[in-house]
Design a protein around this motif. Structure first.
Motif, mmCIF file in Angstrom:
data_model
loop_
_atom_site.group_PDB
_atom_site.id
_atom_site.type_symbol
_atom_site.label_atom_id
_atom_site.label_comp_id
_atom_site.label_asym_id
_atom_site.label_seq_id
_atom_site.Cartn_x
_atom_site.Cartn_y
_atom_site.Cartn_z
ATOM 1 N N ARG A 152 0.872 -1.187 0.000
ATOM 2 C CA ARG A 152 0.000 0.000 0.000
ATOM 3 C C ARG A 152 0.901 1.227 0.000
ATOM 4 O O ARG A 152 1.718 1.404 0.914
ATOM 5 C CB ARG A 152 -0.902 0.009 1.236
ATOM 6 C CG ARG A 152 -1.789 1.261 1.343
ATOM 7 C CD ARG A 152 -2.455 1.321 2.713
ATOM 8 N NE ARG A 152 -3.308 0.166 2.895
ATOM 9 C CZ ARG A 152 -4.611 0.136 2.572
ATOM 10 N NH1 ARG A 152 -5.173 1.218 2.044
ATOM 11 N NH2 ARG A 152 -5.318 -0.950 2.780
ATOM 12 N N LEU A 153 0.737 2.050 -1.010
ATOM 13 C CA LEU A 153 1.524 3.273 -1.147
ATOM 14 C C LEU A 153 0.579 4.465 -1.148
ATOM 15 O O LEU A 153 -0.289 4.564 -2.013
ATOM 16 C CB LEU A 153 2.356 3.243 -2.430
ATOM 17 C CG LEU A 153 3.146 4.520 -2.776
ATOM 18 C CD1 LEU A 153 4.149 4.843 -1.680
ATOM 19 C CD2 LEU A 153 3.833 4.383 -4.121
ATOM 20 N N VAL A 154 0.757 5.371 -0.184
ATOM 21 C CA VAL A 154 -0.066 6.577 -0.084
ATOM 22 C C VAL A 154 0.793 7.776 -0.467
ATOM 23 O O VAL A 154 1.860 8.002 0.128
ATOM 24 C CB VAL A 154 -0.633 6.751 1.338
ATOM 25 C CG1 VAL A 154 -1.485 8.020 1.412
ATOM 26 C CG2 VAL A 154 -1.449 5.533 1.745
ATOM 27 N N VAL A 155 0.357 8.523 -1.456
ATOM 28 C CA VAL A 155 1.067 9.707 -1.937
ATOM 29 C C VAL A 155 0.145 10.907 -1.734
ATOM 30 O O VAL A 155 -1.006 10.888 -2.172
ATOM 31 C CB VAL A 155 1.462 9.576 -3.420
ATOM 32 C CG1 VAL A 155 2.281 10.773 -3.861
ATOM 33 C CG2 VAL A 155 2.243 8.281 -3.647
ATOM 34 N N ASN A 156 0.657 11.944 -1.087
ATOM 35 C CA ASN A 156 -0.174 13.106 -0.774
ATOM 36 C C ASN A 156 0.601 14.388 -1.052
ATOM 37 O O ASN A 156 1.837 14.401 -1.084
ATOM 38 C CB ASN A 156 -0.598 13.069 0.696
ATOM 39 C CG ASN A 156 -1.803 13.958 0.977
ATOM 40 O OD1 ASN A 156 -2.326 14.614 0.079
ATOM 41 N ND2 ASN A 156 -2.246 13.998 2.217
ATOM 42 N N ASP A 157 -0.144 15.486 -1.238
ATOM 43 C CA ASP A 157 0.474 16.790 -1.470
ATOM 44 C C ASP A 157 1.247 17.242 -0.230
ATOM 45 O O ASP A 157 0.999 16.776 0.885
ATOM 46 C CB ASP A 157 -0.586 17.837 -1.811
ATOM 47 C CG ASP A 157 -1.302 17.528 -3.111
ATOM 48 O OD1 ASP A 157 -0.732 16.787 -3.936
ATOM 49 O OD2 ASP A 157 -2.433 18.027 -3.300
ATOM 50 N N ALA A 158 2.160 18.173 -0.444
ATOM 51 C CA ALA A 158 2.913 18.735 0.671
ATOM 52 C C ALA A 158 2.005 19.580 1.549
ATOM 53 O O ALA A 158 0.996 20.135 1.101
ATOM 54 C CB ALA A 158 4.072 19.570 0.153
ATOM 55 N N PRO A 231 -5.553 12.278 -0.550
ATOM 56 C CA PRO A 231 -4.347 11.502 -0.853
ATOM 57 C C PRO A 231 -4.637 10.374 -1.830
ATOM 58 O O PRO A 231 -5.740 9.837 -1.878
ATOM 59 C CB PRO A 231 -3.932 10.964 0.515
ATOM 60 C CG PRO A 231 -5.209 10.878 1.284
ATOM 61 C CD PRO A 231 -6.043 12.041 0.822
ATOM 62 N N TYR A 232 -3.616 9.995 -2.604
ATOM 63 C CA TYR A 232 -3.743 8.950 -3.607
ATOM 64 C C TYR A 232 -3.233 7.637 -3.007
ATOM 65 O O TYR A 232 -2.043 7.507 -2.715
ATOM 66 C CB TYR A 232 -2.952 9.312 -4.861
ATOM 67 C CG TYR A 232 -3.308 10.679 -5.403
ATOM 68 C CD1 TYR A 232 -4.481 10.886 -6.113
ATOM 69 C CD2 TYR A 232 -2.474 11.771 -5.178
ATOM 70 C CE1 TYR A 232 -4.816 12.132 -6.603
ATOM 71 C CE2 TYR A 232 -2.805 13.031 -5.666
ATOM 72 C CZ TYR A 232 -3.980 13.202 -6.374
ATOM 73 O OH TYR A 232 -4.307 14.438 -6.841
ATOM 74 N N THR A 233 -4.151 6.690 -2.831
ATOM 75 C CA THR A 233 -3.802 5.397 -2.259
ATOM 76 C C THR A 233 -3.633 4.389 -3.380
ATOM 77 O O THR A 233 -4.585 4.075 -4.097
ATOM 78 C CB THR A 233 -4.891 4.920 -1.284
ATOM 79 O OG1 THR A 233 -5.049 5.890 -0.240
ATOM 80 C CG2 THR A 233 -4.516 3.580 -0.667
ATOM 81 N N THR A 267 4.765 10.637 1.463
ATOM 82 C CA THR A 267 4.598 9.272 0.977
ATOM 83 C C THR A 267 4.666 8.317 2.158
ATOM 84 O O THR A 267 5.327 8.596 3.176
ATOM 85 C CB THR A 267 5.690 8.900 -0.048
ATOM 86 O OG1 THR A 267 6.975 8.937 0.590
ATOM 87 C CG2 THR A 267 5.679 9.853 -1.226
ATOM 88 N N ALA A 268 3.978 7.191 2.017
ATOM 89 C CA ALA A 268 4.004 6.142 3.043
ATOM 90 C C ALA A 268 3.834 4.808 2.338
ATOM 91 O O ALA A 268 2.813 4.579 1.677
ATOM 92 C CB ALA A 268 2.908 6.359 4.080
ATOM 93 N N LEU A 269 4.817 3.930 2.473
ATOM 94 C CA LEU A 269 4.809 2.617 1.820
ATOM 95 C C LEU A 269 4.794 1.544 2.893
ATOM 96 O O LEU A 269 5.615 1.568 3.826
ATOM 97 C CB LEU A 269 6.042 2.458 0.921
ATOM 98 C CG LEU A 269 6.190 1.124 0.200
ATOM 99 C CD1 LEU A 269 5.039 0.916 -0.773
ATOM 100 C CD2 LEU A 269 7.529 1.064 -0.536
ATOM 101 N N SER A 270 3.865 0.601 2.779
ATOM 102 C CA SER A 270 3.754 -0.477 3.756
ATOM 103 C C SER A 270 3.456 -1.782 3.048
ATOM 104 O O SER A 270 2.800 -1.794 1.996
ATOM 105 C CB SER A 270 2.651 -0.173 4.784
ATOM 106 O OG SER A 270 1.397 -0.045 4.149
#
Length: 297
Positions: A152-158, A231-233, A267-270
């Motif tokens: 699972r990768l979450v990408v979000n704006d600053a 955020p884009y999951t 970003t957050a990768l799990s």
């Protein structure tokens, strides 16, 4: 010796406080020009100006006042009569808009139902005629829902995105904030996951296929013409541990890390034991060929 008369001196008049402002004093004392004053006095002497003196003039003035009052009254009456008509037309227009909106919503629901029916029929036909390869073909084409281990990768704006315009590579497109995630960023993320061994990928619940397009419309990111909001999951099915390591060490993973370091993109990768991806809304078959059994031509 004759006595001289005493000398008597008259006290001098005190100076006016405004003696130094002669021009202003003259303007205030003579606010009306002499010519205008003379003309006004002559008109007053001859009886001209002011209210009408004769009966005919008085009647003319009265008729004019009555006519002006009549115009004002008629205008007010027409406005009062037209007000309910305008309000009624506005209510009818609002009702029509509501009805058309409801009809459009019903048509959209019908389209979604038909798409789901078509997709179900396609999956059924694929299962019946595909043999042992039907499950694999369905997964790779996005025609069936899948689940399994993955990432699972979450990408979000600053948080504090700054306005672009410094000539950098991220300030030359339609996005005004360098801290915003862009379509090409998501393209690289998805391509990096595919190259790292992902078997199926989705963004915000939108399943991606070989024909999916990630592009921008203004400041919005579209996936298959559907707008997404941060955020884009991103969910990817595959060997979770290997998939995560390969992606982080790939060029696209390093690109995402650079965005985080330079522009504050979060970003957050799990690694997940089980991720679930829906089927694609509709799979368009452009070309097809029959599957032949081994040993047959």
């Amino acid at each position: 010796m004759p006595q001289q008369p005493p000398v008597r001196s008259t006290p001098a008049r005190p100076a006016r406080p405004d003696a130094s402002m002669s021009l202003l004093t003259n303007v205030m004392d003579h606010s009306l020009d002499d010519g205008y004053a003379e003309a006004a006095a002559r008109r007053k002497t001859s009886g001209e100006g002011g209210m009408p003196k004769t009966l005919r003039a008085k009647l003319g003035l009265a008729v004019g006042l009555v006519f002006a009052a009549l115009i004002v009254t008629v205008g007010a009456a027409q406005a009062r009569v037209a007000a309910p008509v305008v309000a009624k037309e506005r209510e009818e227009l609002i009702d029509r808009i509501d009805q058309e909106t409801e009809a459009a919503d019903e048509l959209e629901d019908s389209v979604d139902e038909l798409r789901a029916d078509v997709s179900a029929r396609q999956r059924e036909a694929l299962r019946d005629s595909g043999g042992d390869r039907s499950a694999l073909v369905g997964i790779l084409s996005g025609a069936v829902a899948v689940h399994g281990p993955g990432v699972r990768l979450v990408v979000n704006d600053a948080k504090d995105a700054s306005t672009g315009g410094d000539g950098g590579p991220r300030s030359t497109t339609g996005f005004s904030d360098t801290g915003r995630v862009r379509d090409r960023d998501m393209q690289r993320v998805v391509n990096g996951l595919w190259e790292s061994g992902a078997e199926a990928v989705s963004i915000n619940g939108q399943r991606l296929t070989a024909l999916s397009a990630i592009r921008a419309a203004g400041d919005a990111i579209l996936v298959d013409n559907r707008p997404l909001v941060p955020p884009y999951t991103v969910l990817a099915v595959g060997d979770g541990g290997k998939l995560s390591d390969r992606f982080q060490n790939s060029a696209d993973g390093l690109y995402l890390h650079a965005l985080q370091e330079n522009y504050g993109i979060r970003t957050a990768l799990s690694v997940e034991d089980d991720v679930r991806l829906p089927a694609a809304p509709s799979v368009i078959v452009r070309t097809a060929q029959p599957i032949t059994e081994k040993g047959t031509s």
